[in-house]
Scaffold this active site. Structure first.
Site, PDB file in Angstrom:
ATOM      1  N   ASP A 118       0.850  -1.185   0.000  1.00  0.00           N
ATOM      2  CA  ASP A 118       0.000   0.000   0.000  1.00  0.00           C
ATOM      3  C   ASP A 118       0.885   1.235   0.000  1.00  0.00           C
ATOM      4  O   ASP A 118       1.985   1.219   0.557  1.00  0.00           O
ATOM      5  CB  ASP A 118      -0.898   0.027   1.240  1.00  0.00           C
ATOM      6  N   ASP A 137      -7.233  -1.414  -4.397  1.00  0.00           N
ATOM      7  CA  ASP A 137      -8.333  -1.138  -3.465  1.00  0.00           C
ATOM      8  C   ASP A 137      -9.340  -0.177  -4.084  1.00  0.00           C
ATOM      9  O   ASP A 137     -10.553  -0.338  -3.915  1.00  0.00           O
ATOM     10  CB  ASP A 137      -7.794  -0.555  -2.160  1.00  0.00           C
TER      11      ASP A 137
END
Length: 156
Positions: A118, A137
């Site tokens: 991330d 995401d």
């Protein structure tokens, strides 16, 4: 034609996710420190997510990792089967492709690294958001939202 549109949407989402992770994590080396892009709205911050969105259901073991890989694959196959058996609109096919491509992007991370990479952090208006996420995401959320919003079938 239907399968081709879904495939292109999935492939595009997958490639954008994987290329952005490679560039930000490996080329820009965000793990060495945050990179202010448009502070505070957009900052690149390194994160390793062993759970699902927002760090929920964190699991450090291999069992949790493979369970999350399995769940992602089952959901992806389920969406694919659902869309191929129905007569979805082009918009619904794109949404399904985004969800599948994003899910597979995170699956590749879990297989390669043991966690999801991330790097996106967004804050605003005095709120310092502690969470990081990635393009996969974004695609998963947008795809799932679109599948719900644009499914024209009415419940009976």
């Amino acid at each position: 034609m239907r399968a081709r549109l879904l495939l292109w949407a999935a492939l595009t989402a997958f490639l954008i996710d994987q290329i952005s992770k490679y560039l930000v994590v490996h080329v820009m080396r965000v793990a060495e420190g945050p990179i202010s892009v448009l502070p505070p709205f957009l900052v690149f911050r390194y994160g390793e997510n062993r759970g699902i969105n927002f760090g929920l259901f964190q699991g450090n073991g291999d069992a949790a990792r493979w369970a999350l890989i399995g769940v992602s694959l089952v959901i992806s196959v389920g969406v694919l089967i659902w869309l191929m058996r129905s007569a979805p609109s082009k918009l619904l096919l794109v949404c399904g492709g985004l969800l599948i491509g994003g899910a597979l992007g995170n699956v590749v991370d879990r297989v390669l690294y043991g966690y999801v990479l991330d790097f996106l952090n967004m804050s605003c208006c005095g709120f310092d958001n502690p969470y990081v996420f990635n393009m996969a995401d974004v695609f998963i959320f947008a795809g799932a939202f679109g599948l719900v919003l644009f499914d024209r079938k009415k419940p009976s």
